[in-house]
Each structure stands twice: as C-alpha cells, then as structure tokens.
Design a protein around this motif. Structure first.
Motif, short mmCIF file in Angstrom:
data_model
loop_
_atom_site.label_atom_id
_atom_site.label_comp_id
_atom_site.label_asym_id
_atom_site.label_seq_id
_atom_site.Cartn_x
_atom_site.Cartn_y
_atom_site.Cartn_z
N ALA A 144 5.90 7.32 -7.85
CA ALA A 144 5.82 8.40 -8.83
C ALA A 144 5.20 7.92 -10.13
O ALA A 144 4.64 8.69 -10.91
CB ALA A 144 7.20 8.97 -9.08
N THR A 145 5.31 6.63 -10.39
CA THR A 145 4.73 6.02 -11.59
C THR A 145 3.26 5.69 -11.35
O THR A 145 2.88 5.30 -10.24
CB THR A 145 5.49 4.73 -11.95
N GLY A 146 2.45 5.83 -12.38
CA GLY A 146 1.05 5.46 -12.25
C GLY A 146 0.89 3.95 -12.14
O GLY A 146 1.53 3.20 -12.87
N ILE A 147 0.06 3.49 -11.22
CA ILE A 147 -0.20 2.06 -11.03
C ILE A 147 -1.70 1.84 -11.00
O ILE A 147 -2.44 2.65 -10.42
CB ILE A 147 0.44 1.55 -9.72
N TYR A 148 -2.15 0.76 -11.60
CA TYR A 148 -3.59 0.46 -11.60
C TYR A 148 -3.83 -1.03 -11.46
O TYR A 148 -2.95 -1.86 -11.72
CB TYR A 148 -4.25 0.97 -12.89
N ARG B 43 0.83 -1.21 0.00
CA ARG B 43 0.00 0.00 0.00
C ARG B 43 0.87 1.26 0.00
O ARG B 43 0.57 2.23 -0.68
CB ARG B 43 -0.93 -0.01 1.21
N GLY B 44 1.98 1.21 0.76
CA GLY B 44 2.90 2.35 0.78
C GLY B 44 3.50 2.60 -0.58
O GLY B 44 3.60 3.74 -1.04
N ILE B 45 3.90 1.52 -1.26
CA ILE B 45 4.47 1.65 -2.61
C ILE B 45 3.40 2.16 -3.57
O ILE B 45 3.63 3.07 -4.37
CB ILE B 45 5.02 0.30 -3.09
N PHE B 46 2.22 1.58 -3.47
CA PHE B 46 1.11 1.93 -4.36
C PHE B 46 0.74 3.40 -4.22
O PHE B 46 0.56 4.11 -5.21
CB PHE B 46 -0.09 1.04 -4.02
#
Length: 267
Positions: free
Chosen positions: A84-88, A77-80
């Motif tokens: 800086a990169t969009g994640i989905y 969750r912290g990484i998500f």
C-alpha cells in the motif's frame, strides 16, 4: 525428462563449432538428484560416427542458490507490487528506475511504466526544487534518510505532501549500487495539522483581547503542578513565557509570597 533435451542438443550441434553445452539432472546413487553441466567436444568421424569428449561439473549447489534467489525475488516482487506504501528504486545518478503501482497511483499515473518514462535524472516532482536537491544531497552524504517531508506535484499538477524514507544499497566492496525508498502520502495529516495551527492562532487572537490571562491548571498523578495552556498575557503578569510553565508550575510558585502559599493551595 532431460534425456530428450540432451539428445537434441548433441544432434543439433554444429560440427564446425564442435562444442556443445548442456545442463541436465541425474540420479546419483548417494546424493539423489544432482545437476550437472557438460561441455562436449564433438567431432564427426569419416564413417559418420559422432564422437564426443565431455567436461562435466556438478552445479547442484549453484542451482539451489539460483532457486533460493528466484524465490526471494518472487517474494520481493509480491511485496513491491502489492504494498500500500509507495516504493521506488533509483540509480546513483538519480534516475528513477522502477516504482510500484501504489506510487504511480499516488501521483496520478496510469501505470508504473508511465511514471518512470516521464521522470528525468535528478527530478523529484518537488514543488520547491530546493527540497528535492536537499533530499538527494542528504541521501548521498548520509547513505540513509528517514521521514523527509516535502510537497510534490502529481501528473495533473495538483499537489500532495509525502514522507520519504530511503537508503543506499551497496555492493560487497561498499560502492553504491542504487537507492531504494518508501513514500507515504501524508496530505491528510498535513491538512489536519494546518487547520489545528489556524485554530490555535485564531484562539490566541481571541485570548489576547481578554483582560488578564487565561490558563489551564493541572495536577499530575505524582502531585506536581503544570499549566498545559496559558495565554501570552502571563508574561505581563508573572514575567514568564507560556512555555516556561507548561511542564511545571514551579516558576509561578516562586513568585508567590510564602504567606499566601497555603491559601492558594486550599483554594
């Protein structure tokens, strides 16, 4: 700490249901602290005495697994949330389930929830719908895709170029569960490349007006020769395309008469 909870659970149990379930920690003389789960069959005797029969199991290992899973989820969750990169994450029926703040900002939405709420199954915000369909077809077929570039709309209908990498997450049986992907905004890179191509095309027009050919001649550290740049007139003069001599001057060398080799190299 758990004694009070057990007492409250037993006292508040509904006699009509007669079964109470509770989890508590105990001090084992050898193992130390352990987690036990109990199911108590409770009955009230005529004199008002509460009688209980327990079925208790040791769930310490399960608790440790749950704790590791919770810690792993917190790290993810912290990484998500902070990447800086969009994640989905999207379902296998192509419905957007979750996006991180970076992806929402990339598309001009005020929050991840807003972006998810407006997206319909199969929708990619692609400027060219065929690109969006091709993306989903490839991920369904290959299970993984990397560096897929397409132009997308933002919330305000402005556009941006992105590079998408995604993969299918499967269960233990190999059945697809969902997609997870990363999105990089490459709009700046695209603008630079487009300007470079425009300049190259403009330069090519200029060189086409010059009599003869223009070229850049280069000797590599190993002594071999190449022509990194050559105008299109090389085809009229030597019969080769610029790409034919870009990495090696050898095709041109073969056209030079042997008696003139020494003079050319000396020059």
């Amino acid at each position: 700490d758990d004694r009070k909870n057990i007492r409250i659970t037993l006292l508040c149990s509904n006699p009509e249901i007669s079964v109470a379930r509770y989890v508590a920690r105990y001090n084992h003389p050898v193992k130390g602290e352990v987690w036990l789960q109990s199911h108590s069959n409770i009955s009230i005797l005529p004199d008002g005495t509460m009688e209980a029969y327990d079925f208790t199991t040791d769930i310490t290992e399960l608790k440790h697994i749950e704790e590791k899973l919770r810690e792993s989820e917190e790290r993810y969750r912290g990484i998500f949330e902070n990447a800086a990169t969009g994640i989905y994450i999207a379902s296998v029926d192509e419905k957007l389930l979750s996006v991180n703040p970076a992806l929402a900002r990339m598309h001009g939405f005020d929050s991840p929830d807003e972006m998810v709420s407006v997206m319909q199954p199969g929708q990619t915000l692609a400027v060219n719908p065929d690109d969006g369909r091709r993306f989903f077809d490839e991920i369904h077929t290959k299970g993984e895709i990397s560096g897929f570039e397409m132009e997308l709309y933002k919330k305000d209908h402005d556009t941006l170029w992105v590079s998408i990498s995604a993969r299918v997450v499967k269960d233990a049986g190999g059945s697809p569960l969902y997609f997870v992907g990363a999105v990089e905004d490459i709009t700046g890179r695209k603008l630079v490349m487009n300007r470079l191509r425009e300049k190259e095309a403009h330069f090519e027009k200029l060189t086409s007006c010059v009599p003869g050919m223009l070229y850049q001649f280069e000797m590599k550290p190993d002594g071999s020769l190449c022509v990194p740049y050559c105008s299109s007139q090389v085809k009229d003069i030597f019969g080769y395309e610029p790409s034919d001599i870009r990495d090696s001057f050898e095709p041109i060398m073969r056209t030079i008469l042997p008696d003139d080799h020494e003079m050319i190299f000396r020059t």
